[in-house]
Design a protein around this motif. Sequence first.
Motif, PDB file in Angstrom:
ATOM      1  N   ASP A 125      26.705  33.581 -13.915  1.00 15.23           N
ATOM      2  CA  ASP A 125      25.538  33.643 -14.791  1.00 15.23           C
ATOM      3  C   ASP A 125      24.423  32.739 -14.275  1.00 15.23           C
ATOM      4  O   ASP A 125      24.682  31.664 -13.696  1.00 15.23           O
ATOM      5  CB  ASP A 125      25.901  33.183 -16.207  1.00 15.23           C
ATOM      6  CG  ASP A 125      26.649  34.241 -16.994  1.00 15.23           C
ATOM      7  OD1 ASP A 125      26.460  35.436 -16.719  1.00 15.23           O
ATOM      8  OD2 ASP A 125      27.429  33.860 -17.894  1.00 15.23           O
ATOM      9  N   VAL A 126      23.195  33.154 -14.518  1.00 16.87           N
ATOM     10  CA  VAL A 126      22.030  32.313 -14.238  1.00 16.87           C
ATOM     11  C   VAL A 126      21.557  31.746 -15.578  1.00 16.87           C
ATOM     12  O   VAL A 126      21.103  32.504 -16.444  1.00 16.87           O
ATOM     13  CB  VAL A 126      20.903  33.120 -13.579  1.00 16.87           C
ATOM     14  CG1 VAL A 126      19.642  32.271 -13.428  1.00 16.87           C
ATOM     15  CG2 VAL A 126      21.354  33.640 -12.221  1.00 16.87           C
ATOM     16  N   LEU A 171      12.720  33.351 -10.350  1.00 15.96           N
ATOM     17  CA  LEU A 171      11.407  33.949 -10.118  1.00 15.96           C
ATOM     18  C   LEU A 171      10.853  33.556  -8.756  1.00 15.96           C
ATOM     19  O   LEU A 171      10.260  34.388  -8.052  1.00 15.96           O
ATOM     20  CB  LEU A 171      10.444  33.539 -11.227  1.00 15.96           C
ATOM     21  CG  LEU A 171      10.677  34.196 -12.589  1.00 15.96           C
ATOM     22  CD1 LEU A 171       9.756  33.602 -13.647  1.00 15.96           C
ATOM     23  CD2 LEU A 171      10.472  35.707 -12.502  1.00 15.96           C
ATOM     24  N   GLU A 172      11.019  32.321  -8.360  1.00 16.28           N
ATOM     25  CA  GLU A 172      10.553  31.902  -7.037  1.00 16.28           C
ATOM     26  C   GLU A 172      11.239  32.711  -5.936  1.00 16.28           C
ATOM     27  O   GLU A 172      10.615  33.110  -4.951  1.00 16.28           O
ATOM     28  CB  GLU A 172      10.808  30.405  -6.829  1.00 16.28           C
ATOM     29  CG  GLU A 172       9.839  29.506  -7.570  1.00 16.28           C
ATOM     30  CD  GLU A 172       8.391  29.736  -7.147  1.00 16.28           C
ATOM     31  OE1 GLU A 172       8.142  30.054  -5.966  1.00 16.28           O
ATOM     32  OE2 GLU A 172       7.504  29.618  -8.009  1.00 16.28           O
ATOM     33  N   LEU A 173      12.538  32.955  -6.103  1.00 19.45           N
ATOM     34  CA  LEU A 173      13.267  33.765  -5.131  1.00 19.45           C
ATOM     35  C   LEU A 173      12.722  35.187  -5.118  1.00 19.45           C
ATOM     36  O   LEU A 173      12.490  35.772  -4.048  1.00 19.45           O
ATOM     37  CB  LEU A 173      14.762  33.764  -5.473  1.00 19.45           C
ATOM     38  CG  LEU A 173      15.656  34.663  -4.603  1.00 19.45           C
ATOM     39  CD1 LEU A 173      15.585  34.245  -3.137  1.00 19.45           C
ATOM     40  CD2 LEU A 173      17.092  34.612  -5.106  1.00 19.45           C
ATOM     41  N   VAL A 213      22.390  26.336  -4.426  1.00 12.35           N
ATOM     42  CA  VAL A 213      21.190  27.091  -4.065  1.00 12.35           C
ATOM     43  C   VAL A 213      21.324  28.538  -4.536  1.00 12.35           C
ATOM     44  O   VAL A 213      22.305  29.218  -4.203  1.00 12.35           O
ATOM     45  CB  VAL A 213      20.941  27.047  -2.541  1.00 12.35           C
ATOM     46  CG1 VAL A 213      19.686  27.846  -2.179  1.00 12.35           C
ATOM     47  CG2 VAL A 213      20.813  25.603  -2.066  1.00 12.35           C
ATOM     48  N   LEU A 214      20.347  29.007  -5.285  1.00 11.65           N
ATOM     49  CA  LEU A 214      20.325  30.395  -5.744  1.00 11.65           C
ATOM     50  C   LEU A 214      19.830  31.281  -4.603  1.00 11.65           C
ATOM     51  O   LEU A 214      18.676  31.180  -4.181  1.00 11.65           O
ATOM     52  CB  LEU A 214      19.408  30.534  -6.961  1.00 11.65           C
ATOM     53  CG  LEU A 214      19.359  31.914  -7.626  1.00 11.65           C
ATOM     54  CD1 LEU A 214      20.695  32.247  -8.268  1.00 11.65           C
ATOM     55  CD2 LEU A 214      18.243  31.955  -8.671  1.00 11.65           C
ATOM     56  N   VAL A 215      20.705  32.153  -4.109  1.00 12.13           N
ATOM     57  CA  VAL A 215      20.355  32.984  -2.946  1.00 12.13           C
ATOM     58  C   VAL A 215      20.314  34.476  -3.282  1.00 12.13           C
ATOM     59  O   VAL A 215      19.984  35.302  -2.431  1.00 12.13           O
ATOM     60  CB  VAL A 215      21.328  32.733  -1.780  1.00 12.13           C
ATOM     61  CG1 VAL A 215      21.233  31.289  -1.308  1.00 12.13           C
ATOM     62  CG2 VAL A 215      22.761  33.093  -2.155  1.00 12.13           C
TER      63      VAL A 215
END
Length: 411
Positions: free
Chosen positions: A6-7, A16-18, A52-54
């Motif tokens: 989950d985020v 959103l940046e990704l 890190v969200l990838v």
Amino acid sequence: MVDIRDVPEADIDRALELAYLVFHDRPEKEGRDRHHALLVACDRIGAYDGDVLVGFMAAHDFRLSVPGADPRCPGLTFVCVAPTHRRRGVLTGMMSEMLRRATAAGSPLAALWASEAAIYGRFGFGGATTGVTIEIDSTRPLALRIDPDRRPLQLVDPADAPAVIGPYHEAARRVRAGRPTRSAERWREEWLAEQDEEDDELSPPRIITLGDPDEPIAGYVLYRTKPAGEGGSARAHTGLVRVDELEADTPAVAAALWECLAALDLTHKVCAWGRPVDDPLLHFAADRDQVRVTAQYPALWLRLIDVGAALTARSWAAPVDVVLEVHDVRLPANAGRFRLRAGPDGATYEHADAAADLALDVRELAACYLGGTRVGDLVAAGLVREHAPGAAAALDAALRTPVLPHTADEF
């Protein structure tokens, strides 16, 4: 090792940046705030490499109009993978988790709009609706073959629009398959946002309804305008009317709304980007040099998560009795040989030992499910194998709908 989980709401700005990195976008604060508000209400799946969200994927909690039904259908959005982690199974992992969640929630379908059409077929999605862009040369009055409805036209304040046109949209959604539900938040943040997300030169939304006072409206149009640019400038253009949505009870009501749009002062072109292939305008326009289709494209992509539940949920236009051999490498429960018996009184879908009449992948079945793609065309294209002559024609007759499926709800 990438972890799919989950985020949390605290990571929405990171997500959103990704997404902006992957889609080469940089919205202003208003657009970022709008995206953030929409994602708060979504189911959110992330791929984390350590902290890190990838990878990221979100799903709106929609229902989708299908013939005779309105089943749950998560609408996937903001699907993205960091450029540093492509071709490492990140998207596959997130998609597998989405399919698992949808199965557990009892959603027979999932849907998305594809930024790249080559990606989603391998996950079982098929292009289920088609959209066209229609342009009208409005340097002269719109030539029509029918008489427009002459009941009054009325401008509606955008703040009042959800209450005025929302119920009409909901009723129209159930007539034409392929349309997701539209919450008050989506009305406010997407359709009625003061500033258009893709073109900051466009006006705020304008809404015109048609109908007698104190009577239910008979149709509406939602549009934005762009003033003419200065000659010779980098942004030189003629005045534009961009139609986002037009709904009408009758062809005469539609004719009145199109006529009004084409007559707006200081504009020279009407562009309706998301119209159905069977739009009546293309028939009642008197001059097809004035009214032209300038683009055609796959719109809504559909995934059958539970084939049996999806097939037995919808209504059927004619009797059909066929054995389908379905291939589904992502969801093995859908794979196998099944007998579909369906007609105006309902449908059954059960395991079968008999020889297959039609053999097809789940993506082809998804493309045909709403009635927007003919099984016979896929047989002719070599994508569906017809073992029993006439089986494709029989299934097409049963899947047929009075109007083609269509949606302009891009999400």
